[in-house]
Design an enzyme around this catalytic site. Structure first.
Site, mmCIF file in Angstrom:
data_model
loop_
_atom_site.group_PDB
_atom_site.id
_atom_site.type_symbol
_atom_site.label_atom_id
_atom_site.label_comp_id
_atom_site.label_asym_id
_atom_site.label_seq_id
_atom_site.Cartn_x
_atom_site.Cartn_y
_atom_site.Cartn_z
ATOM 1 N N TYR A 146 -9.360 -10.693 -7.340
ATOM 2 C CA TYR A 146 -8.405 -10.677 -8.451
ATOM 3 C C TYR A 146 -8.668 -11.814 -9.435
ATOM 4 O O TYR A 146 -8.256 -11.733 -10.591
ATOM 5 C CB TYR A 146 -6.978 -10.741 -7.910
ATOM 6 C CG TYR A 146 -6.612 -9.499 -7.138
ATOM 7 C CD1 TYR A 146 -6.352 -8.308 -7.795
ATOM 8 C CD2 TYR A 146 -6.567 -9.508 -5.749
ATOM 9 C CE1 TYR A 146 -6.048 -7.153 -7.089
ATOM 10 C CE2 TYR A 146 -6.261 -8.360 -5.032
ATOM 11 C CZ TYR A 146 -6.004 -7.183 -5.710
ATOM 12 O OH TYR A 146 -5.717 -6.039 -5.011
ATOM 13 N N HIS B 55 -4.010 -9.243 3.317
ATOM 14 C CA HIS B 55 -5.474 -9.253 3.420
ATOM 15 C C HIS B 55 -5.900 -10.124 4.596
ATOM 16 O O HIS B 55 -5.424 -11.247 4.743
ATOM 17 C CB HIS B 55 -6.108 -9.810 2.141
ATOM 18 C CG HIS B 55 -6.074 -8.849 0.995
ATOM 19 N ND1 HIS B 55 -6.230 -9.243 -0.320
ATOM 20 C CD2 HIS B 55 -5.910 -7.495 0.964
ATOM 21 C CE1 HIS B 55 -6.156 -8.177 -1.109
ATOM 22 N NE2 HIS B 55 -5.963 -7.114 -0.351
ATOM 23 N N LYS C 4 -2.305 -2.817 8.006
ATOM 24 C CA LYS C 4 -3.509 -2.416 8.725
ATOM 25 C C LYS C 4 -3.665 -3.211 10.011
ATOM 26 O O LYS C 4 -3.357 -4.391 10.056
ATOM 27 C CB LYS C 4 -4.741 -2.636 7.838
ATOM 28 C CG LYS C 4 -4.848 -1.658 6.671
ATOM 29 C CD LYS C 4 -6.141 -1.867 5.918
ATOM 30 C CE LYS C 4 -6.315 -0.845 4.806
ATOM 31 N NZ LYS C 4 -7.588 -1.033 4.073
ATOM 32 N N ARG D 190 0.860 -1.167 0.000
ATOM 33 C CA ARG D 190 0.000 0.000 0.000
ATOM 34 C C ARG D 190 0.904 1.227 0.000
ATOM 35 O O ARG D 190 2.012 1.202 0.525
ATOM 36 C CB ARG D 190 -0.911 0.026 1.232
ATOM 37 C CG ARG D 190 -1.830 -1.187 1.363
ATOM 38 C CD ARG D 190 -2.641 -1.118 2.656
ATOM 39 N NE ARG D 190 -3.574 -2.235 2.781
ATOM 40 C CZ ARG D 190 -3.286 -3.380 3.408
ATOM 41 N NH1 ARG D 190 -2.085 -3.548 3.963
ATOM 42 N NH2 ARG D 190 -4.178 -4.350 3.482
ATOM 43 N N ARG E 227 -0.355 -1.922 -6.829
ATOM 44 C CA ARG E 227 -0.595 -3.040 -5.900
ATOM 45 C C ARG E 227 -1.563 -4.037 -6.533
ATOM 46 O O ARG E 227 -1.353 -5.261 -6.444
ATOM 47 C CB ARG E 227 -1.136 -2.491 -4.584
ATOM 48 C CG ARG E 227 -1.602 -3.524 -3.555
ATOM 49 C CD ARG E 227 -1.956 -2.791 -2.266
ATOM 50 N NE ARG E 227 -2.843 -3.546 -1.399
ATOM 51 C CZ ARG E 227 -2.441 -4.402 -0.467
ATOM 52 N NH1 ARG E 227 -1.157 -4.656 -0.309
ATOM 53 N NH2 ARG E 227 -3.309 -5.018 0.314
#
Length: 319
Positions: free
Chosen positions: A296, A287, A193, A170, A264
């Site tokens: 994807y 993720h 995150k 990111r 990304r």
């Protein structure tokens, strides 16, 4: 008992509900490590919910009132949001915020409301990622070094964009790197995150681009200084990186979806198209849910269909 507006919470609630909200907030800050932005979003959703229930019941709710809410009550709130023009994505997020609060209050022994988990929220369709083609990604990395007036800035942009594409980072993760943890080895430890750490492999092309930038950078700062800096030596702002990408895509004739984050997306899509394992890609991207990574596969399937429609002899024939 009449609920008063709490200046910290920003909305009215009975004292027992206010106390629960204060402790829920502390739990999210200390145990969940949510960002201030996420915390603000959660409380905004809860405020909207409590305001609706206050009007719905003609009084600020107590814990007993919240425990007694039915599926019909929750659906009335969601319908109210829809009538105000709130989109399905925002309604789904609001329901998630309220469910988070109710589940915490249940675990904490404050109330039990079985209705909150017995119905589905608004259906949302997340837009498919918009990756660059392999050729456009390669061209963009080449051109990024040529555009800026200052040679070292060109090397910085190439290093940053190569890192995003080569490691799937990111933009915030890349800009938070320091010189101490610059990607000059075979692996890179990233804090993503929720303060979750992951290890990503570093391609030689990434190392080469980053080393070239560090050698050219005029600011020789300490190991804890930001790796990517602006023209005055401070940490590079995301808006500057986005502006550089915007200038590049205009020059190259790329669509507006060609953003730093698209690199990304390109990382994941190109890995998948080349036979990469979905769960491995999930780990590389950081993720939390495999379903996020599975988006994807939709991109790859659509690209394959485009190739089929444009290249297959039978696809070109009209019936």
């Amino acid at each position: 008992m009449t609920g008063k507006q709490n200046p910290v919470l920003g909305f009215s609630a009975q004292p027992d509900v206010q106390d629960a909200l204060v402790h829920w907030r502390r739990w999210m800050e200390s145990e969940r490590n949510v960002s201030p932005h996420t915390l603000t979003a959660y409380f905004g959703d809860v405020a909207t919910f409590l305001e609706f229930i206050t009007g719905y019941q003609a009084k600020p709710p107590s814990m007993n009132d919240l425990a007694a809410l039915t599926v019909a009550d929750f659906r009335s709130w969601l319908s109210h949001l829809a009538m105000k023009g709130i989109g399905s994505n925002s309604r789904s997020r609001a329901l998630s915020s309220v469910r988070n609060l109710f589940r915490w209050m249940d675990r904490d022994g404050r109330l039990h409301n079985p209705a909150i988990n017995t119905f589905s929220g608004p259906r949302i369709k997340r837009p498919a990622p918009k990756p660059l083609t392999v050729l456009d990604a390669d061209r963009l990395l080449e051109e990024s070094e040529k555009e800026p007036d200052e040679p070292w800035i060109g090397k910085r942009d190439r290093a940053l964009f190569t890192l995003l594409y080569g490691c799937g980072l990111r933009i915030s993760e890349a800009l938070n790197l320091t010189r101490r943890n610059a990607p000059l080895g075979e692996t890179l430890r990233i804090t993503g995150k929720g303060n979750k750490e992951r290890i990503v492999p570093v391609l030689p092309a990434v190392t080469e681009a980053v080393r070239a930038y560090m050698d050219a950078c005029p600011y020789r700062q300490g190991p804890d200084a930001p790796l990517f800096v602006g023209v005055r030596g401070g940490q590079l702002a995301p808006a500057i990186a986005q502006r550089q990408m915007r200038d590049l895509r205009r020059m190259m004739g790329l669509p507006e979806t060609a953003t730093p984050h698209a690199l990304r997306h390109s990382f994941a899509t190109h890995l998948l198209a080349d036979g990469g394992d979905l769960r491995a890609i999930q780990d590389l991207l950081g993720h939390a849910s495999l379903s996020t990574t599975q988006r994807y596969t939709d991109v790859e399937s659509e690209q394959l269909m485009q190739v089929y429609r444009s290249a297959h002899p039978r696809a070109k024939k009209t019936p």
